[in-house]
Design a protein around this motif. Structure first.
Motif, PDB file in Angstrom:
ATOM      1  N   LEU A 174       8.205 -37.488 -29.412  1.00  0.00           N
ATOM      2  CA  LEU A 174       8.248 -38.389 -30.562  1.00  0.00           C
ATOM      3  C   LEU A 174       8.406 -39.829 -30.093  1.00  0.00           C
ATOM      4  O   LEU A 174       9.164 -40.107 -29.156  1.00  0.00           O
ATOM      5  N   ASP A 175       7.731 -40.736 -30.763  1.00  0.00           N
ATOM      6  CA  ASP A 175       7.857 -42.164 -30.448  1.00  0.00           C
ATOM      7  C   ASP A 175       9.055 -42.770 -31.167  1.00  0.00           C
ATOM      8  O   ASP A 175       8.956 -43.812 -31.815  1.00  0.00           O
ATOM      9  N   HIS A 176      10.189 -42.088 -31.049  1.00  0.00           N
ATOM     10  CA  HIS A 176      11.440 -42.559 -31.647  1.00  0.00           C
ATOM     11  C   HIS A 176      12.534 -42.438 -30.599  1.00  0.00           C
ATOM     12  O   HIS A 176      12.609 -41.426 -29.889  1.00  0.00           O
ATOM     13  N   PRO A 177      13.403 -43.425 -30.471  1.00  0.00           N
ATOM     14  CA  PRO A 177      14.497 -43.328 -29.501  1.00  0.00           C
ATOM     15  C   PRO A 177      15.410 -42.139 -29.811  1.00  0.00           C
ATOM     16  O   PRO A 177      15.643 -41.802 -30.985  1.00  0.00           O
ATOM     17  N   PHE A 178      15.930 -41.536 -28.754  1.00  0.00           N
ATOM     18  CA  PHE A 178      16.805 -40.375 -28.924  1.00  0.00           C
ATOM     19  C   PHE A 178      17.998 -40.698 -29.800  1.00  0.00           C
ATOM     20  O   PHE A 178      18.407 -39.886 -30.647  1.00  0.00           O
ATOM     21  N   ARG A 227       1.182 -36.067 -28.839  1.00  0.00           N
ATOM     22  CA  ARG A 227       1.728 -35.286 -27.716  1.00  0.00           C
ATOM     23  C   ARG A 227       2.506 -34.097 -28.264  1.00  0.00           C
ATOM     24  O   ARG A 227       3.716 -34.160 -28.478  1.00  0.00           O
ATOM     25  N   LEU A 228       1.797 -33.003 -28.460  1.00  0.00           N
ATOM     26  CA  LEU A 228       2.360 -31.851 -29.161  1.00  0.00           C
ATOM     27  C   LEU A 228       1.613 -30.590 -28.750  1.00  0.00           C
ATOM     28  O   LEU A 228       0.399 -30.624 -28.530  1.00  0.00           O
ATOM     29  N   GLY A 268      10.357 -43.972 -21.570  1.00  0.00           N
ATOM     30  CA  GLY A 268       9.674 -44.755 -22.592  1.00  0.00           C
ATOM     31  C   GLY A 268      10.468 -44.883 -23.876  1.00  0.00           C
ATOM     32  O   GLY A 268       9.899 -45.218 -24.920  1.00  0.00           O
ATOM     33  N   ASN A 269      11.774 -44.584 -23.823  1.00  0.00           N
ATOM     34  CA  ASN A 269      12.632 -44.655 -25.009  1.00  0.00           C
ATOM     35  C   ASN A 269      12.121 -43.740 -26.109  1.00  0.00           C
ATOM     36  O   ASN A 269      12.130 -44.095 -27.294  1.00  0.00           O
ATOM     37  N   ARG A 270      11.681 -42.549 -25.709  1.00  0.00           N
ATOM     38  CA  ARG A 270      11.163 -41.561 -26.637  1.00  0.00           C
ATOM     39  C   ARG A 270      12.004 -40.294 -26.580  1.00  0.00           C
ATOM     40  O   ARG A 270      12.973 -40.206 -25.829  1.00  0.00           O
TER      41      ARG A 270
END
Length: 287
Positions: A58-62, A38-39, A163-165
């Protein structure tokens, strides 16, 4: 009263609102990205300036992204661990002095080099004051670079999304004069000939394949993507045991660049891993 502080906070509030608006208006574009993630990427070339922008989910939590690259006590040093993944970054050291936090960064070629044969930039690191805990911005700014290049700027800003992204915006830009223009044209006419960026500008008539932007604009797109992939590679390695994180970061970055071989393939995996292990050890020893 700190007027500049109030101005900075107000600007951060505007930036946060703009980034939320950008995310809401870009969902379809992000979901149908040709990058297999997703970019999307934008670039600008003018007579004296190059700029690349990447927007990505990004598939990383903020909280993880914020703590690693902005709010955590080790954030400036972590940026060095990010930057060293790039082929052209040969050294990075974060130091706190009278003028704030400085990242001393050496630029060089895509092969092993002694530091005396590279060029050192001094990036001023600044965390942008924000009125909310759900936005952060970081600026790395260097006044001068090699071959009359100047006004180097790396800006990272981010917000949490569903989504915790994390929705991220990365900017990489610099200005250049006559010497820089000549150097880039020489590079593009020799070892850089045939290299392309990511923006499709049509189709190749004989094959129907996409035709991509080249030249100086292709150059800024490739490097903006390399820095973005370094950020993602660093964050993705944080879940590994500390003793395994360097190898994981290097592997992540190399694997990610190989997804775009037309634009980013420069070196084989063993050579990259060996070079970067040596550079990282040199960085630790000098720091």
């Amino acid at each position: 009263m700190c007027l500049l502080c109030h101005v900075s906070v107000a600007r951060a509030a505007d930036n946060a609102a703009s980034l939320h608006d950008r995310y809401e208006s870009s969902v379809q574009q992000l979901n149908h990205s040709p990058f297999r993630r997703r970019l999307y990427l934008e670039s600008i070339e003018s007579a004296s300036m190059l700029k690349g922008d990447i927007y990505s989910v990004l598939d990383h939590p903020f909280a993880v992204v914020d703590g690693a690259l902005h709010n955590g006590p080790e954030a400036p040093a972590n940026w060095c661990d990010v930057l060293i993944l790039h082929l052209n970054i040969k050294y990075c050291h974060a130091a706190i002095g009278g003028n704030g936090t400085i990242l001393e960064v050496n630029l060089g070629k895509k092969v092993e080099q002694e530091l005396v044969d590279t060029y050192r930039l001094q990036f001023h690191y600044r965390a942008i004051p924000s009125p909310t805990t759900e936005y952060f911005g970081v600026e790395l700014r260097a006044d001068n670079g090699p071959l009359s290049t100047k006004d180097y700027l790396i800006v990272l800003e981010a917000i949490p999304v569903e989504g915790n992204r994390t929705f991220l915006h990365l900017t990489y830009s610099y200005s250049y004069g006559l010497a820089g223009r000549i150097a880039m044209r020489t590079y593009l006419a020799t070892i850089g000939s045939g290299k392309v960026g990511f923006t499709a500008i049509g189709k190749v008539a004989s094959t129907g394949d996409s035709k991509y932007v080249g030249g100086i604009r292709g150059l800024i797109e490739r490097n903006t993507m390399r820095y973005y992939l370094a950020i993602d590679a660093y964050l993705s390695a944080l879940s590994s045991p500390p003793g395994k994180q360097l190898e994981r970061r290097l592997t992540n970055w190399f694997n990610a660049t190989e997804q775009y071989p037309r634009q980013l393939h420069e070196i084989e995996r063993p050579a990259y891993m060996q070079m970067k292990f040596k550079e990282y050890q040199r960085q630790l020893a000098a720091g």
